[in-house]
Design a protein around this motif. Structure first.
Motif, PDB file in Angstrom:
ATOM      1  N   TYR A 161      -4.427 -52.366 155.736  1.00 54.67           N
ATOM      2  CA  TYR A 161      -3.918 -51.106 154.528  1.00 54.67           C
ATOM      3  C   TYR A 161      -4.286 -51.588 153.333  1.00 54.67           C
ATOM      4  O   TYR A 161      -3.745 -52.440 152.621  1.00 54.67           O
ATOM      5  N   ARG A 162      -5.405 -50.912 152.721  1.00 59.08           N
ATOM      6  CA  ARG A 162      -5.582 -51.218 151.249  1.00 59.08           C
ATOM      7  C   ARG A 162      -5.120 -50.038 150.283  1.00 59.08           C
ATOM      8  O   ARG A 162      -5.019 -49.980 149.251  1.00 59.08           O
ATOM      9  N   THR A 163      -4.913 -48.759 150.719  1.00 58.03           N
ATOM     10  CA  THR A 163      -4.575 -47.591 150.150  1.00 58.03           C
ATOM     11  C   THR A 163      -3.511 -47.063 150.894  1.00 58.03           C
ATOM     12  O   THR A 163      -3.283 -47.073 152.158  1.00 58.03           O
ATOM     13  N   ASP A 217      -5.032 -45.357 154.012  1.00 55.01           N
ATOM     14  CA  ASP A 217      -5.098 -46.302 155.160  1.00 55.01           C
ATOM     15  C   ASP A 217      -3.768 -46.276 155.904  1.00 55.01           C
ATOM     16  O   ASP A 217      -3.782 -46.215 157.284  1.00 55.01           O
ATOM     17  N   ILE A 241      -0.326 -51.582 147.854  1.00 57.81           N
ATOM     18  CA  ILE A 241      -1.307 -50.497 148.268  1.00 57.81           C
ATOM     19  C   ILE A 241      -0.925 -48.946 147.669  1.00 57.81           C
ATOM     20  O   ILE A 241      -1.893 -48.210 147.813  1.00 57.81           O
ATOM     21  N   ALA A 242       0.298 -48.991 147.117  1.00 53.58           N
ATOM     22  CA  ALA A 242       0.574 -47.745 146.433  1.00 53.58           C
ATOM     23  C   ALA A 242       1.767 -47.750 145.443  1.00 53.58           C
ATOM     24  O   ALA A 242       2.445 -48.615 145.658  1.00 53.58           O
ATOM     25  N   ARG A 287      -0.283 -45.470 136.488  1.00 52.96           N
ATOM     26  CA  ARG A 287      -0.338 -46.784 137.041  1.00 52.96           C
ATOM     27  C   ARG A 287       0.555 -47.805 136.091  1.00 52.96           C
ATOM     28  O   ARG A 287       0.404 -47.905 134.873  1.00 52.96           O
ATOM     29  N   VAL A 302      -4.186 -50.283 141.426  1.00 52.47           N
ATOM     30  CA  VAL A 302      -3.425 -49.466 142.478  1.00 52.47           C
ATOM     31  C   VAL A 302      -3.008 -48.265 142.420  1.00 52.47           C
ATOM     32  O   VAL A 302      -2.298 -47.889 141.254  1.00 52.47           O
ATOM     33  N   GLN A 303      -3.497 -47.236 143.036  1.00 48.99           N
ATOM     34  CA  GLN A 303      -3.376 -45.829 142.972  1.00 48.99           C
ATOM     35  C   GLN A 303      -1.817 -45.429 142.972  1.00 48.99           C
ATOM     36  O   GLN A 303      -0.903 -45.882 143.721  1.00 48.99           O
ATOM     37  N   ALA A 333      -3.283 -40.154 144.919  1.00 47.29           N
ATOM     38  CA  ALA A 333      -3.913 -40.252 146.542  1.00 47.29           C
ATOM     39  C   ALA A 333      -3.531 -38.873 146.853  1.00 47.29           C
ATOM     40  O   ALA A 333      -3.869 -38.848 148.138  1.00 47.29           O
TER      41      ALA A 333
END
Length: 323
Positions: A135-137, A140, A220-221, A227, A234-235, A240
């Protein structure tokens, strides 16, 4: 809200003539800042960071008193039932807004029995995972949770915490089901996430930032309005595609209901000056990853009402109760 502001306005008018005698009557009696959590947490740290500046500016000793238990309700009740003489104050955390829904048999009313003083600031909640996880976002994570219902677990710092409720809200908006592991503290949740016993965890930026910087966790969030500088890559959840999905750890100061407006204004000004000092501001921004607000009382009242509405709704919709 109208009732509370009306009461404070009336107190301000009636108390203006009494302001000087009230302040003189306090003399050098110690002020108590009650933190409704154990020593060592972020709320305790913020109170102890502010107290030297308050002592200097108010000309009175300031004592930080930890009265933990029942998700913060025990210490909060002590302030709600204290004399409104300007000698007792509450410095509390984001779970304050969840108390009425999580503990419906409270012996005090959050809105009627406490007057707002200041919203100090907030730090976003963050979802993090082991660097070797896929998981990167946030997208994901949602895709994985949909593909493997009940298989993508997450940890939080406790049942009914804002982190837990954020994940419940995320699941309701995405139609996913993720098993929840509730830990009795941030350190335990971090350790199990690093060890791979849970797939992801949610915690405040202050809790997770050292581990993200050290490379043992990957963010990841984040759930703030923008931000964080420390997590610039990181979003935020809103970026997102999750409009309105914000969740921040926050710190606020309250007084017993009926505390005269001049005393509330005096404490507000002293807090603002103390936490605006370079050392204190840097400590809040770096150690707590905080976005300082240093609001006036009406802004805290409006903020609290929104928090109670949003998170109380999540608690009730999911039948969540305190551990």
């Amino acid at each position: 809200m109208t009732h509370c502001i009306g009461r404070r306005t009336a107190l301000g008018l009636a108390g203006a003539a009494l302001a000087a005698p009230a302040l003189r009557a306090q003399g050098t009696a110690p002020l108590r800042i009650i933190v409704p959590f154990a020593a060592g947490g972020s709320t305790d740290a913020v109170a102890r960071l502010a107290s030297p500046g308050l002592t200097q500016r108010l000309g009175q000793p300031v004592v930080v008193e930890n009265r933990s238990g029942a998700a913060g309700a025990i210490g909060t009740e002590a302030v709600a039932k204290a004399a409104p003489d300007g000698l007792t104050w509450l410095l509390t955390f984001d779970s304050h807004a969840v108390l009425p829904a999580l503990l419906p048999n409270l012996s005090f009313n959050l809105m009627r029995d406490l007057d707002p003083v200041m919203l100090i600031g907030g730090a976003p909640y963050v979802i993090a995972t082991r660097p070797d996880r896929p998981y990167r976002t946030l997208a994901d994570l949602v895709v994985a949770a949909k593909a493997r219902p009940e298989a993508v677990s997450y940890g939080s710092t406790g049942n009914g915490t804002i982190g837990h409720l954020t994940m419940m809200l995320l699941q309701s908006r995405t139609g996913t089901r993720m098993p929840h592991i509730a830990y009795r503290g941030g350190g335990l949740a971090v350790n199990d996430t690093i060890a791979g016993h849970v797939e992801v965890m949610i915690g405040s930026a202050a809790l997770l930032a050292p581990h993200i910087a050290g490379g043992t966790l990957r963010a990841i969030a984040q759930f703030g309005p923008a931000r964080l500088p420390a997590l610039a890559q990181v979003q935020a959840a809103e970026e997102a595609g999750f409009a309105g999905l914000q969740a921040e750890a926050w710190w606020g100061v309250f007084a017993p209901a009926g505390t005269p407006a001049p005393l509330v204004a005096r404490m507000n000004a002293a807090l603002r000056e103390s936490l605006s000092e370079e050392r204190a501001r840097r400590q809040m921004e770096e150690a707590q990853q905080a976005r300082l607000v240093l609001s006036d009382p009406p802004a805290l009242q409006a903020f609290l009402e929104r928090q109670v509405e949003v998170w109380g709704g999540v608690v009730r919709a999911n039948g969540i109760r305190a551990d």
